[in-house]
Design an enzyme around this catalytic site. Structure first.
Site, PDB file in Angstrom:
ATOM      1  N   ARG A 179     -12.514 -28.641-146.676  1.00  0.00           N
ATOM      2  CA  ARG A 179     -12.050 -29.049-145.339  1.00  0.00           C
ATOM      3  C   ARG A 179     -13.088 -28.722-144.261  1.00  0.00           C
ATOM      4  NH1 ARG A 179      -6.550 -26.292-144.347  1.00  0.00           N
ATOM      5  NH2 ARG A 179      -7.547 -24.634-145.539  1.00  0.00           N
ATOM      6  N   GLU A 180     -14.355 -28.918-144.581  1.00  0.00           N
ATOM      7  CA  GLU A 180     -15.413 -28.621-143.633  1.00  0.00           C
ATOM      8  C   GLU A 180     -15.287 -29.438-142.346  1.00  0.00           C
ATOM      9  OE1 GLU A 180     -17.419 -28.395-147.784  1.00  0.00           O
ATOM     10  OE2 GLU A 180     -15.736 -29.423-146.813  1.00  0.00           O
TER      11      GLU A 180
ATOM     12  N   LYS B 190     -12.545 -30.673-140.902  1.00  0.00           N
ATOM     13  CA  LYS B 190     -11.451 -30.147-140.083  1.00  0.00           C
ATOM     14  C   LYS B 190     -11.942 -28.975-139.236  1.00  0.00           C
ATOM     15  CE  LYS B 190      -7.234 -27.370-140.645  1.00  0.00           C
ATOM     16  NZ  LYS B 190      -6.344 -28.066-139.709  1.00  0.00           N
TER      17      LYS B 190
ATOM     18  N   HIS C 118      15.423 -35.894-138.508  1.00  0.00           N
ATOM     19  CA  HIS C 118      14.282 -36.197-137.647  1.00  0.00           C
ATOM     20  C   HIS C 118      13.394 -37.226-138.323  1.00  0.00           C
ATOM     21  CE1 HIS C 118      10.849 -35.885-135.048  1.00  0.00           C
ATOM     22  NE2 HIS C 118      10.079 -35.589-136.076  1.00  0.00           N
TER      23      HIS C 118
ATOM     24  N   CYS D 286       9.674 -39.649-137.433  1.00  0.00           N
ATOM     25  CA  CYS D 286       8.586 -39.831-136.476  1.00  0.00           C
ATOM     26  C   CYS D 286       7.665 -40.943-136.918  1.00  0.00           C
ATOM     27  CB  CYS D 286       7.798 -38.538-136.287  1.00  0.00           C
ATOM     28  SG  CYS D 286       7.160 -37.800-137.797  1.00  0.00           S
TER      29      CYS D 286
ATOM     30  N   ASP E 166      23.334 -45.967-141.392  1.00  0.00           N
ATOM     31  CA  ASP E 166      24.053 -45.638-142.624  1.00  0.00           C
ATOM     32  C   ASP E 166      23.828 -44.194-143.069  1.00  0.00           C
ATOM     33  OD1 ASP E 166      25.059 -48.197-142.754  1.00  0.00           O
ATOM     34  OD2 ASP E 166      23.585 -48.916-144.207  1.00  0.00           O
TER      35      ASP E 166
ATOM     36  N   GLU F 217      10.316 -39.852-132.670  1.00  0.00           N
ATOM     37  CA  GLU F 217       9.107 -39.933-131.842  1.00  0.00           C
ATOM     38  C   GLU F 217       9.257 -41.100-130.883  1.00  0.00           C
ATOM     39  OE1 GLU F 217       5.823 -42.037-130.511  1.00  0.00           O
ATOM     40  OE2 GLU F 217       6.735 -42.705-132.383  1.00  0.00           O
TER      41      GLU F 217
ATOM     42  N   HIS G 210       1.234 -34.330-130.870  1.00  0.00           N
ATOM     43  CA  HIS G 210      -0.026 -34.553-131.577  1.00  0.00           C
ATOM     44  C   HIS G 210      -1.207 -34.604-130.619  1.00  0.00           C
ATOM     45  CE1 HIS G 210       3.052 -35.973-134.412  1.00  0.00           C
ATOM     46  NE2 HIS G 210       2.234 -35.519-135.329  1.00  0.00           N
TER      47      HIS G 210
END
Length: 773
Positions: free
Chosen positions: A15-16, A18, A655, A657, A670, A679, A708
């Site tokens: 995850r470099e 990120k 919930h 989104c 339903d 959202e 976000h």
């Protein structure tokens, strides 16, 4: 015969990307350091593919945030509200790009981010292009060509990946009335020509146009556009090798359209629809090459070499070996990076790990299929084939997978298990008497910011550096602080903050039998948000309660009502890597029964409000509408199975989104949840129109600010949004809440935003008196 993939993960094996992006946003590193990280990742990806034996290596599959946003910037489709950012000379092109993705709130500017929604039926989110009438396009960013030049400089001869022009327009949204976005093709195509010519000038000879909309239902106007657009591209660039890539479903009624486009290579997703192959082969043009998407780009199971080789043989017998390309089904963006990084036997037992292949291993599978088909007597390849077949058969016959009691319980489900005892109208009266909530009740979606400190506690606990007792004390302190702060600012329905949870799906998977977990199996969800999907390998059941301890503790320290927080069965299914040896509907009902047991225990523990999040219900829709109702039947049934075993006085929330609800609003109704939170802020309450037109009967909490984005909305902005909502939804049905959970936000912005939200609600209660409600 050649090999290719359609794209590779861009986050880095550790995850470099990120970490670099978030450090850049925080001002901890300069732009050059961020750019260096991107160059390192792309170079490593190209080298890895070349070493594995991939012939057609993609470039322009890297992105700092989202590939659709990248292309929006490239063709200059920049919404007007970002002009001030673009014109400010101290802002770089990348600053503008991140402003479009995340919003911009500095230099006396307050600009909302562009809308975000799901990429077809995946959990990846893309930034939605915004189009106006007579939208102008221009060659704005040359990042596409720059990446190609970088690849050439490193010694590679890549194919460039572009979002196809029709798919790009269909991914977008008209932001004003009076036009059809597909008509913008006349304005857009000249910019495509500029980009293509620039690539050719720098030595490009192959371009992969991603056109997944060819696997969807298309109207005649779009079909005509496909024919005209690719005819023009072919005419303009006769020397170019043009590949059109389809994925996520079969071509079906678009088969004739796709195979008759004036292109050189057509890619098929044979994982999602292997049955399309025979029809396509029977009418396949003699000049066309066929790319076979045989290695699953969206799941982690090993490829069955015997099955894939049989398919290759069928195709080769029909069209010849030189016209065949072996490929992944879609981009490996949706796969974890490298199975070799998984060394924890406790998390991922060797026996089960042997059934998997991550992105790096999928490269090897693609290359093996080509090599073995061409050299079936090679001793080393024979050994690899035999090892593969051992893994496939070992999994098929493993006693780890099947649990008789789980199968029997699913078979014993009765119709009454899917329904609440009484109607919502009756329940609402009972619930109001028990809960005594004010007009416009305020709440949050569940999680609160998980600081570095909280994450460090979890890491130390997992390493054995904190005892269970010490970890428990620290989490209780954080939970107590969060409860007291919510009370202090005046939120009506509290949450405990979910500090004990790593991820809304992974947490439950860790406590449910039938799941295993990777340590480094990260997959990009959006931007720098990465998730580590659980892996469902066998029958699912709940051995012990999962959330009752923390919900009981939170409720014990306050007089106000605290929501129990659960993830719904469909979302757990959708956001996991799911076993492929039984119908998804069966697995989903197994998960639903596990959640049902948890709901029952929460109610017995005195929790009167229980939220069961289902943000992935729409995401799971098949891409073809004629297949929707079958999916929606078992998806809705699964939610109802999980939520219907409670008294009228227990309020069930859900919930959702980043979903368009118009065409499934009946199915949403339903679900029969007492309260649904959705959202709405990025769309400026536009999503509520579906609920209004339908006369949605239950309560709704439209999100009033976008979690976000780091920007903090004002009280006035939130008042305005709720007033918009109150024009289409009766005020007595409305709740007030953020768009989504707050886990990824910082405390400073969260506190400011929630204080403004409560202040906005107080204003609303003055405008809409109890009598009016």
């Amino acid at each position: 015969m050649q090999t290719q993939i359609l794209g590779y993960p861009r986050i880095g094996a550790n995850r470099e990307l990120k970490k670099a992006c978030e450090n850049y946003w925080a001002g901890k590193i300069e732009l050059q350091a961020l750019l260096q990280t991107s160059r390192t990742i792309t170079k490593q990806n190209w080298a890895l593919q070349q070493a594995a034996g991939i012939d057609l290596i993609p470039c322009n599959d890297f992105s700092f945030y989202d590939q659709v946003l990248d292309f929006t910037l490239s063709v200059g489709a920049i919404p007007a509200r970002f002009n001030t950012v673009a014109l400010n000379k101290k802002n770089t092109e990348l600053d503008l790009y991140f402003a479009m993705a995340r919003g911009f709130q500095k230099d006396n500017l307050d600009i909302t981010a562009m809308e975000m929604t799901k990429w077809f039926d995946t959990n990846y989110h893309y930034i939605v292009p915004e189009f106006v009438k007579n939208q102008e396009f221009k060659y704005f960013s040359n990042s596409i060509v720059n990446e190609f030049i970088a690849a050439k400089k490193e010694g590679f001869n890549p194919k460039t990946v572009l979002i196809g022009p029709i798919t790009y327009l269909l991914l977008g949204k008209e932001k004003e009335e009076g036009f059809d976005r597909i008509d913008l093709i006349q304005n857009l195509l000249p910019v495509y020509f500029e980009i293509i010519q620039d690539l050719i000038n720098h030595g490009a000879n192959t371009i992969q146009f991603d056109e997944p909309f060819l696997a969807l239902d298309l109207d005649e106007k779009s079909k005509t556009a496909y024919r005209e657009v690719y005819k023009k591209i072919r005419k303009e660039f006769p020397q170019l090798t043009i590949q059109v890539a389809t994925y996520f479903d079969g071509l079906k009624d678009n088969t004739a359209l796709a195979i008759n486009l004036p292109i050189d290579i057509l890619h098929l997703d044979l994982v999602r629809d292997e049955n399309q192959l025979d029809e396509i082969l029977n009418q396949f043009p003699s000049q066309l090459k066929l790319s076979l998407g045989l290695v699953d780009g969206r799941n982690i199971w090993k490829n069955d070499f015997q099955k894939s080789l049989s398919t290759i043989e069928k195709v080769v017998n029909k069209i010849g070996e030189k016209r065949v390309i072996i490929s992944t089904s879609c981009s490996l963006l949706h796969s974890p990076c490298d199975l070799d990084l998984e060394t924890n036997e406790k998390n991922l037992p060797t026996t089960i790990k042997d059934w998997f292949a991550f992105a790096k291993q999928k490269l090897e599978e693609v290359a093996f299929l080509k090599n073995y088909f061409s050299n079936p007597n090679d001793e080393k390849l024979i050994q690899q084939y035999e090892a593969n077949q051992f893994s496939i058969n070992n999994r098929k016959n493993s006693q780890l997978i099947h649990q008789t009691q789980v199968k029997e319980r699913v078979n014993a489900i009765k119709d009454e298990d899917y329904n609440r005892a009484n109607s919502f109208e009756q329940r609402k009266i009972v619930q109001q008497n028990v809960l005594n909530l004010p007009p416009f009740p305020t709440t949050t979606i569940g999680s609160f910011p998980q600081t570095q400190e909280v994450r460090s506690w979890r890491a130390k606990y997992k390493k054995g550096e904190l005892s269970a007792e010490e970890y428990d004390v620290l989490l209780k302190q954080e939970t107590k602080r969060t409860i007291e702060w919510q009370e202090e600012i005046g939120i009506d329905v509290l949450v405990h903050g979910e500090y004990e949870r790593n991820d809304m799906v992974e947490y439950f998977g860790e406590k449910i039998a039938g799941f295993v977990f990777s340590k480094n199996g990260w997959v990009q969800s959006y931007g720098t948000r990465c998730v580590k999907p659980p892996i469902i390998f066998g029958d699912v059941y709940r051995p012990v309660p999962m959330t009752v301890y923390w919900s009981k503790y939170a409720q014990s320290i306050t007089e106000q009502k605290v929501k129990g927080m659960l993830t719904g069965p469909v979302t757990i299914l959708q956001w996991s890597f799911v076993r492929d040896d039984q119908p998804r509907s069966t697995t989903c009902k197994q998960i639903a029964l596990a959640i049902r047991d948890e709901v029952s225990d929460l109610e017995k523990a005195g929790i009167k409000i229980i939220q069961i999040d289902e943000p992935a219900i729409r995401e799971g829709l098949p891409l073809r509408k004629d297949e929707w109702q079958n999916y929606l039947k078992w998806a809705v049934d699964s939610f109802k199975l999980a939520s219907s075993n409670v008294d009228d006085s227990t309020q069930i929330h859900t919930h959702m989104c980043y979903s368009e609800f118009n065409d499934i609003i009946q199915n949403i109704a339903d679900l029969d949840a007492d309260v649904i939170t959705i959202e709405c802020s990025r769309s400026q309450m536009e999503l509520l129109n579906a609920f209004s037109d339908f006369n949605y009967p239950n309560d709704i909490g439209p999100g009033v600010y976008d979690i976000h984005s780091p920007r903090v909305p004002s009280k006035e902005e939130m008042v305005d949004l709720i007033e918009k909502a109150a024009k289409v939804i009766p005020a007595d049905q409305l709740w007030v809440n953020p768009d989504c959970g707050l886990k990824t936000r910082h405390w400073e912005e969260t506190e400011k935003a929630l204080i403004e939200m409560v202040a906005a609600t107080k204003e609303l209660r003055k405008i809409y008196t109890p009598k009016a409600i």
